[in-house]
Enzyme design. Structure first.
Site, PDB file in Angstrom:
ATOM      1  CG  ASP A   1      -2.299   0.881   0.978  1.00 31.93           C
ATOM      2  OD1 ASP A   1      -2.392   1.728   0.578  1.00 31.93           O
ATOM      3  OD2 ASP A   1      -3.506  -0.047   0.862  1.00 31.93           O
TER       4      ASP A   1
ATOM      5  CG  HIS B   1      -5.136   3.684   0.934  1.00 35.67           C
ATOM      6  ND1 HIS B   1      -4.775   2.544   0.538  1.00 35.67           N
ATOM      7  CD2 HIS B   1      -6.471   3.993   0.411  1.00 35.67           C
ATOM      8  CE1 HIS B   1      -5.869   1.858   0.114  1.00 35.67           C
ATOM      9  NE2 HIS B   1      -6.922   2.685  -0.140  1.00 35.67           N
TER      10      HIS B   1
ATOM     11  CB  SER C   1      -9.146   0.343   0.172  1.00 35.64           C
ATOM     12  OG  SER C   1      -8.747   0.562  -1.121  1.00 35.64           O
TER      13      SER C   1
END
Length: 425
Positions: A168, A199, A348
């Site tokens: 990520d 994120h 996600s």
């Protein structure tokens, strides 16, 4: 027995120029070290005596009886080579409690045994230590707690030592909910392994944030070991970006470093290099979890690739392909860079839930194959569709999955006796 003293000395050296909080920690360490050498000696108070005058209040004043108990306590301390530290009268139970300390190199068990046989002593015991049971303040608003009964799941498994590769953007390893949770940190973008981005930090928190530390959230698998593999980067106002090369390097690193789970909370076009690496992951028994792209009918890549556990959000209104699972992915509280917490939504984060749940299962049954994990996670198939058109197919029954892996009921277990109820008129 010397280790606590050494630790205190080191703490003192490190705190020499530190703020007051460090001094408070040093004081706490000193208290805990002293408590490990202390015993409580209970001496029974004499029976209460009553005087006819109005001055008597039934207390335990500084009179001859109390002085006699103190003399007895000093005699006991001298006999058993203890130091009298403190005492507190407890008339409600007829006891005067004396705190006595042994030398640092003297074991307490023989002293307690001798005190227990002394006729002057009501009883003697160690000075036990206790700790507060702090809850994570955002736990009750986590969908995983409401719908998956996360606290009950974690009584059966916490994902202990299961290696999860989070491929990520950068993870904030100094975040209070993630400190110490990353075993490895590698950067395959620009050699800045300390980069902290939103994120990656959010995904990592959902998977393995500390549980029970009194801060923020509880991760699904708080005892899993994370590999923070930065293959994506973030630009202000834009979603995280990755490419074949950065992702390929990260997936390869995860494979050769024995990751059991690879979390890919991302989507893009099919790619031969990445497909080849995913085939290698399947051959090695590595579970790959991918986010189901709501903009693509098939969920996009890697979610649609055979062998990948594809995860959509629970509230996705479409009839999803049979291979897609549903997990919490809307209004999820999680960790954010800079020691913050916030709400996130999207597939996600649904995928991160499933990576954490997979770690719980693998900790219970380490040899489970990815294909079997996918079957264990899925609820029994059903064609039922709600009024909104939202298919229930693929919805995860986390309690049942963990219960099967543990071989026991883990939440909402039936009682051993049946009860009969009837409606009142």
């Amino acid at each position: 027995m010397r280790l606590p003293a050494i630790a205190i000395a080191l703490c003192a050296a490190l705190c020499a120029a530190a703020p007051p909080a460090c001094a408070a920690q040093q004081d706490a360490a000193t208290r805990e070290d002293a408590a490990s050498h202390r015993v409580l000696v209970m001496l029974r108070m004499p029976a209460p005596h009553f005087r006819p005058d109005s001055a008597y209040a039934g207390g335990y004043a500084e009179d001859g009886a109390r002085a006699a108990l103190r003399r007895t306590a000093r005699e006991l301390a001298a006999t058993y080579k203890l130091t009298l530290v403190d005492d507190w009268p407890m008339p409600a139970i007829g006891i005067d409690c004396f705190v006595m300390e042994a030398s640092a190199d003297a074991p307490l068990e023989p002293v307690l045994a001798l005190l227990a046989r002394d006729p002057r002593v009501a009883w003697a015991q160690p000075l036990n230590q206790y700790h507060g049971l702090e809850a994570d303040p955002l736990l009750q608003v986590q969908p995983a707690e409401r719908f998956w009964h996360l606290s009950a799941l974690q009584r059966a498994s916490t994902g202990r030592k299961v290696a999860v590769a989070v491929i990520d953007s950068g993870i904030d390893a100094d975040h209070p909910d993630l400190a110490g949770q990353l075993d490895r940190r590698e950067d395959f973008v620009d050699d800045k392994p300390d980069t902290a981005e939103a994120h990656g930090t959010a995904v990592a928190g959902i998977i393995a944030a500390h549980a029970g530390n009194g801060k923020g959230i509880a991760g699904i698998a708080p005892d899993a070991r994370l590999m923070g593999l930065r293959a994506c980067w973030e630009t202000r106002g834009q979603p995280a970006r990755c490419n074949t090369f950065t992702l390929g390097k990260a997936i390869h690193f995860a494979l050769v470093n024995d990751a059991r789970i690879i979390n890919l909370s991302l989507s893009g076009p099919p790619d031969r290099l990445l497909q080849t690496l995913l085939d290698a992951a399947a051959a090695r028994g590595v579970a790959v979890v991918g986010a189901f792209d709501p903009q693509r009918a098939d969920g996009g890549f890697p979610a649609s690739y055979p062998g990948v556990i594809a995860v959509a959000t629970d509230d996705d209104p479409r009839l999803l392909p049979a291979y897609a699972l549903r997990a919490p992915g809307t209004d999820i509280p999680t960790s954010l860079p800079g020691g913050r917490w916030g709400m996130v939504s999207g597939a996600s984060f649904a995928a991160a839930h499933v990576s954490g749940l997979t770690a719980l299962l693998l900790a219970l049954q380490p040899g489970t194959t990815p294909a079997r994990l996918r079957r264990e996670l899925a609820s029994p198939p059903t064609a039922r569709v709600s009024a909104s058109g939202n298919s229930r197919a693929g919805r995860i029954d986390a309690c049942a999955a963990v219960g099967r892996a543990a071989g026991a009921c883990v939440c909402q277990c039936p009682t051993t006796t049946a009860a009969t109820f009837e409606l009142l008129p």
